[in-house]
Write a protein that holds these residues in place. Structure first.
Motif, PDB file in Angstrom:
ATOM      1  N   ASN A 161       0.805  -1.221   0.000  1.00  0.00           N
ATOM      2  CA  ASN A 161       0.000   0.000   0.000  1.00  0.00           C
ATOM      3  C   ASN A 161       0.837   1.268   0.000  1.00  0.00           C
ATOM      4  N   GLU A 162       2.151   1.121  -0.184  1.00  0.00           N
ATOM      5  CA  GLU A 162       2.984   2.308  -0.267  1.00  0.00           C
ATOM      6  C   GLU A 162       2.594   3.146  -1.495  1.00  0.00           C
ATOM      7  N   GLY A 163       2.575   4.453  -1.309  1.00  0.00           N
ATOM      8  CA  GLY A 163       2.188   5.353  -2.376  1.00  0.00           C
ATOM      9  C   GLY A 163       0.753   5.834  -2.278  1.00  0.00           C
ATOM     10  N   ARG A 164      -0.057   5.105  -1.499  1.00  0.00           N
ATOM     11  CA  ARG A 164      -1.412   5.599  -1.261  1.00  0.00           C
ATOM     12  C   ARG A 164      -1.357   6.835  -0.367  1.00  0.00           C
ATOM     13  N   TYR A 165      -2.385   7.651  -0.495  1.00  0.00           N
ATOM     14  CA  TYR A 165      -2.379   8.916   0.238  1.00  0.00           C
ATOM     15  C   TYR A 165      -3.157   8.812   1.553  1.00  0.00           C
ATOM     16  N   TYR A 166      -2.642   9.536   2.535  1.00  0.00           N
ATOM     17  CA  TYR A 166      -3.382   9.711   3.783  1.00  0.00           C
ATOM     18  C   TYR A 166      -4.613  10.604   3.528  1.00  0.00           C
ATOM     19  N   GLU A 167      -5.604  10.442   4.348  1.00  0.00           N
ATOM     20  CA  GLU A 167      -6.739  11.358   4.352  1.00  0.00           C
ATOM     21  C   GLU A 167      -6.507  12.379   5.466  1.00  0.00           C
ATOM     22  N   CYS A 168      -6.152  13.589   5.078  1.00  0.00           N
ATOM     23  CA  CYS A 168      -5.791  14.629   6.042  1.00  0.00           C
ATOM     24  C   CYS A 168      -6.878  15.693   6.124  1.00  0.00           C
ATOM     25  N   ASP A 169      -7.082  16.204   7.315  1.00  0.00           N
ATOM     26  CA  ASP A 169      -8.081  17.248   7.526  1.00  0.00           C
ATOM     27  C   ASP A 169      -7.606  18.565   6.923  1.00  0.00           C
ATOM     28  N   LEU A 170      -8.571  19.392   6.546  1.00  0.00           N
ATOM     29  CA  LEU A 170      -8.256  20.740   6.088  1.00  0.00           C
ATOM     30  C   LEU A 170      -7.761  21.573   7.262  1.00  0.00           C
ATOM     31  N   LEU A 171      -6.815  22.449   6.960  1.00  0.00           N
ATOM     32  CA  LEU A 171      -6.205  23.275   8.000  1.00  0.00           C
ATOM     33  C   LEU A 171      -6.449  24.755   7.710  1.00  0.00           C
ATOM     34  N   PRO A 172      -6.868  25.532   8.697  1.00  0.00           N
ATOM     35  CA  PRO A 172      -6.980  26.989   8.477  1.00  0.00           C
ATOM     36  C   PRO A 172      -5.602  27.572   8.242  1.00  0.00           C
ATOM     37  N   PHE A 173      -5.493  28.426   7.214  1.00  0.00           N
ATOM     38  CA  PHE A 173      -4.163  28.899   6.845  1.00  0.00           C
ATOM     39  C   PHE A 173      -4.056  30.418   6.847  1.00  0.00           C
ATOM     40  N   MET A 174      -5.017  31.118   6.239  1.00  0.00           N
ATOM     41  CA  MET A 174      -4.878  32.568   6.121  1.00  0.00           C
ATOM     42  C   MET A 174      -6.256  33.206   5.990  1.00  0.00           C
ATOM     43  N   GLU A 175      -6.387  34.412   6.531  1.00  0.00           N
ATOM     44  CA  GLU A 175      -7.613  35.181   6.384  1.00  0.00           C
ATOM     45  C   GLU A 175      -7.250  36.661   6.282  1.00  0.00           C
ATOM     46  N   VAL A 176      -7.697  37.284   5.199  1.00  0.00           N
ATOM     47  CA  VAL A 176      -7.466  38.705   4.958  1.00  0.00           C
ATOM     48  C   VAL A 176      -8.816  39.399   4.949  1.00  0.00           C
ATOM     49  N   GLY A 177      -8.954  40.465   5.714  1.00  0.00           N
ATOM     50  CA  GLY A 177     -10.238  41.118   5.890  1.00  0.00           C
ATOM     51  C   GLY A 177     -10.612  42.090   4.803  1.00  0.00           C
ATOM     52  N   ASN A 178      -9.778  42.245   3.770  1.00  0.00           N
ATOM     53  CA  ASN A 178     -10.105  43.146   2.673  1.00  0.00           C
ATOM     54  C   ASN A 178      -9.296  42.728   1.445  1.00  0.00           C
ATOM     55  N   VAL A 179      -9.932  42.795   0.286  1.00  0.00           N
ATOM     56  CA  VAL A 179      -9.247  42.429  -0.959  1.00  0.00           C
ATOM     57  C   VAL A 179      -9.038  43.710  -1.754  1.00  0.00           C
ATOM     58  N   ALA A 180      -7.985  44.428  -1.428  1.00  0.00           N
ATOM     59  CA  ALA A 180      -7.764  45.753  -2.002  1.00  0.00           C
ATOM     60  C   ALA A 180      -6.856  45.732  -3.220  1.00  0.00           C
ATOM     61  N   HIS A 181      -6.261  44.572  -3.530  1.00  0.00           N
ATOM     62  CA  HIS A 181      -5.309  44.506  -4.635  1.00  0.00           C
ATOM     63  C   HIS A 181      -5.748  43.457  -5.650  1.00  0.00           C
ATOM     64  N   LYS A 182      -5.177  43.541  -6.855  1.00  0.00           N
ATOM     65  CA  LYS A 182      -5.605  42.669  -7.948  1.00  0.00           C
ATOM     66  C   LYS A 182      -4.948  41.299  -7.903  1.00  0.00           C
ATOM     67  N   TYR A 183      -3.690  41.241  -7.449  1.00  0.00           N
ATOM     68  CA  TYR A 183      -2.957  39.983  -7.487  1.00  0.00           C
ATOM     69  C   TYR A 183      -2.285  39.752  -6.137  1.00  0.00           C
ATOM     70  N   TYR A 184      -2.283  38.483  -5.741  1.00  0.00           N
ATOM     71  CA  TYR A 184      -1.628  38.076  -4.505  1.00  0.00           C
ATOM     72  C   TYR A 184      -0.740  36.877  -4.786  1.00  0.00           C
ATOM     73  N   LEU A 185       0.346  36.785  -4.036  1.00  0.00           N
ATOM     74  CA  LEU A 185       1.303  35.697  -4.219  1.00  0.00           C
ATOM     75  C   LEU A 185       1.670  35.106  -2.863  1.00  0.00           C
ATOM     76  N   LEU A 186       1.588  33.776  -2.786  1.00  0.00           N
ATOM     77  CA  LEU A 186       1.986  33.049  -1.579  1.00  0.00           C
ATOM     78  C   LEU A 186       3.226  32.225  -1.880  1.00  0.00           C
ATOM     79  N   ASN A 187       4.237  32.361  -1.044  1.00  0.00           N
ATOM     80  CA  ASN A 187       5.438  31.526  -1.094  1.00  0.00           C
ATOM     81  C   ASN A 187       5.560  30.765   0.213  1.00  0.00           C
ATOM     82  N   LEU A 188       5.577  29.425   0.095  1.00  0.00           N
ATOM     83  CA  LEU A 188       5.662  28.573   1.281  1.00  0.00           C
ATOM     84  C   LEU A 188       6.925  27.730   1.225  1.00  0.00           C
ATOM     85  N   ARG A 189       7.584  27.622   2.343  1.00  0.00           N
ATOM     86  CA  ARG A 189       8.742  26.748   2.499  1.00  0.00           C
ATOM     87  C   ARG A 189       8.486  25.803   3.668  1.00  0.00           C
ATOM     88  N   LEU A 190       9.023  24.599   3.537  1.00  0.00           N
ATOM     89  CA  LEU A 190       8.960  23.616   4.620  1.00  0.00           C
ATOM     90  C   LEU A 190      10.387  23.317   5.071  1.00  0.00           C
TER      91      LEU A 190
END
Length: 585
Positions: free
Chosen positions: A215-244
């Motif tokens: 069963n190697e290679g099968r995926y875990y079933e993971c819960d959704l995680l809260p990540f970000m909340e912005v209280g206003n959308v004042a710009h046209k484009y947004y960019l997220l960069n994530l590192r682990l």
């Protein structure tokens, strides 16, 4: 002020005395202001007391039509309240350490896009370390723009983690994420940093099959995680960069399994729904404001100060107006990230005022011998409301208050924060249960007392009996309308949660979620409007003498004098003196 009439039956005099002495001078059963004119007694009460059943039904039908219209606006005109857009992070390669780069932002597509790899097998073949991989997400997708009409942006995170025998997910595994958010308003300018943080999210994953090599290679079933909340959308484009970042010595991102991909879901309010919502607020604000000014003007024309119930109705109108004021129009042109928090505070004030009003409304109609008309009498019932509201306010400040500075913050991300949040919610839930029990008990007392006093109605003159029966009916009617409003709120909330979001009705598509928001919002506005209108002082004089004066004079030969003093805010002060009999309650 002296009013005299001839020959009322003793039971009628006692009944009127009882109603004059109970609770407060402004509840439904009080005689209010007595004006001498010959041998008649005229009284000015609330509009609901003097309105005929026919007129009351007409008002009810008009309000019902507005209620249906508010549901139709959301169901047939407005689109769905929110839109969810899925994203898959692009794996970019940072060949130069990000602290030495002039442009530290990695764009997944468009001009100056980053060097990409398809998967981690390719990274292993090219000997690219995990610390040099950046997950980039551009919001929105190609050939699209964000808009201030979207109002807010909520991002949910989910990891695609494959099962490996040698790299399984440890119990209580925590992922450390180095994340940055940037924005720009055209496709060629440089990205401007908006926020940067190092966050931790606890993994909650389940492997549904047996953990074997097959069963190697099968995926875990993971819960959704809260990540970000912005209280206003004042710009046209947004960019997220994530590192682990991986650091085995410090046990950073160790035991989190083999992460294959990072998926994000961006949720924002639909622009079409926002316009309908703003239009409703713009229409309802002057409606409630005008009726509230009209209501208070009638109160000030009275010869006595306003009593507690009148003040609470006016305060309820103020809180409804506070919600209605469409300050959200300014969020379209200004970058006001605090609008979500401000909206929560406005709703909290209204609901706290509404719950307090229900308690005081029932208390002022108990018809017992307790002197009320003072806010302090209800401290046991109002206390849980205030304390529960304060707990929810602290909880909201701990969440959205911190997000004003760090949009990636989530109180649920840590064990301490989760326990603190659950404590606030549990305490608020306990206060809600106590309030519900208090309210049910008071409603039961009111209906029980009304049923007991109905036995005295047959001994009255026909006109007075019909008058008091009408008052009792209207009180019960208002209580049933209140229960119906509360029930509709719960029912439509449940429907909006369990259905697919829209219904097909012939050639029309009904947006159930939008109908819930606009319909319930319109319903509580109509409820407050009805209270301000029906409980405003009436200028109509209610008289018994013209309809039943002859009958009164035929019942007895005694001359009775009724002396009444104006009731003040601190409670009833009526003293009744009858020739041959003295009665004072």
């Amino acid at each position: 002020m002296l009013v005299s009439y001839k020959d009322p039956p003793p039971l009628v005099s006692w009944f009127e005395t009882f109603f004059q002495q109970t609770s407060t001078s402004r509840h439904l059963f009080q005689l209010h202001t007595c004006v001498p004119k010959g041998n008649t007694m005229k009284m000015a009460g609330a509009i609901i007391e003097n309105m005929s059943t026919k007129k009351l039904l007409i008002v009810g039908v008009i309000l019902l039509l507005f209620q249906v219209f508010s549901f139709m606006v959301g169901g047939l005109i407005a689109p769905s309240p929110t839109a969810a857009v899925p994203y898959i992070a692009t794996k970019c390669v940072d060949v130069v350490h990000h602290s030495q780069r002039k442009n530290k932002w990695f764009t997944p597509w468009g001009p100056n896009q980053c060097n990409k790899i398809k998967d981690f097998d390719e990274a292993t073949a090219k000997r690219i370390e995990a610390n040099n991989i950046v997950f980039a997400v551009h919001i929105p997708g190609p050939n699209k723009e964000m808009s201030p009409w979207f109002q807010f942006m909520l991002v949910i995170l989910q990891f695609d983690i494959a099962f490996k025998m040698y790299n399984q997910i440890d119990d209580g595994a925590v992922v450390t994420i180095d994340v940055g958010l940037a924005y720009r308003d055209d496709s060629v300018s440089e990205w401007t940093e908006m926020a940067h943080s190092i966050e931790q999210r606890k993994l909650s994953c389940n492997f549904t099959t047996e953990k074997t090599i097959e069963n190697e290679g099968r995926y875990y079933e993971c819960d959704l995680l809260p990540f970000m909340e912005v209280g206003n959308v004042a710009h046209k484009y947004y960019l997220l960069n994530l590192r682990l970042p991986v650091n085995e010595r410090k046990q950073v991102n160790v035991g989190i399994g083999e992460i294959k991909d990072i998926r994000l879901v961006g949720i924002h309010q639909n622009g079409g729904f926002t316009k309908v919502w703003f239009a409703m607020k713009t229409f309802l604000t002057p409606s409630i404001l005008i009726i509230m000014i009209w209501y208070w003007r009638r109160i000030t024309l009275m010869t006595r100060p306003p009593v507690l119930l009148e003040k609470m109705i006016f305060a309820l109108g103020l809180s409804m107006t506070f919600i209605n004021i469409p300050v959200e129009w300014f969020s379209v042109g200004f970058n006001w990230t605090w609008m979500l928090l401000f909206g929560d505070i406005r709703q909290g004030i209204f609901y706290a005022m509404l719950l307090s009003f229900w308690i005081i409304f029932c208390g002022e109609h108990l018809m017992d011998q307790t002197e009320r008309n003072r806010f302090g009498v209800y401290w046991k019932q109002i206390g849980p409301i205030v304390f529960g509201s304060f707990c929810l306010f602290i909880f909201d400040m701990c969440e959205r208050g911190v997000q004003l500075k760090n949009p990636f913050f989530s109180i649920w991300a840590s064990e301490v924060g989760t326990e603190l949040a659950m404590a606030f919610i549990i305490v608020a839930g306990i206060c809600a249960c106590l309030y519900f029990l208090f309210l049910c008990f008071m409603v039961f007392q009111v209906f029980r007392n009304i049923s007991c006093k109905r036995s005295s109605l047959p001994a009255m003159t026909r006109a007075r009996r019909l008058h008091y029966e009408g008052l009792i009916f209207r009180f019960k009617f208002l209580m049933l309308v209140t229960l119906a409003c509360a029930a509709m709120t719960v029912i439509f909330f449940i429907i909006s949660q369990v259905n697919e979001g829209h219904w097909h009705w012939g050639d029309y598509t009904v947006q159930v979620n939008s109908a819930f928001f606009t319909g319930i919002y319109g319903m509580w506005n109509l409820y407050v409007f009805a209270l301000l209108f029906l409980y405003a002082p009436s200028h109509k004089q209610y008289g018994d003498g013209q309809s039943s004066g002859d009958q009164l004079g035929a019942n007895s030969g005694e001359d009775i004098q009724l002396t009444t003093t104006i009731t003040h805010v601190d409670g009833p002060t009526e003293i009744y003196k009858m020739t041959g009999k003295n009665a004072q309650e």
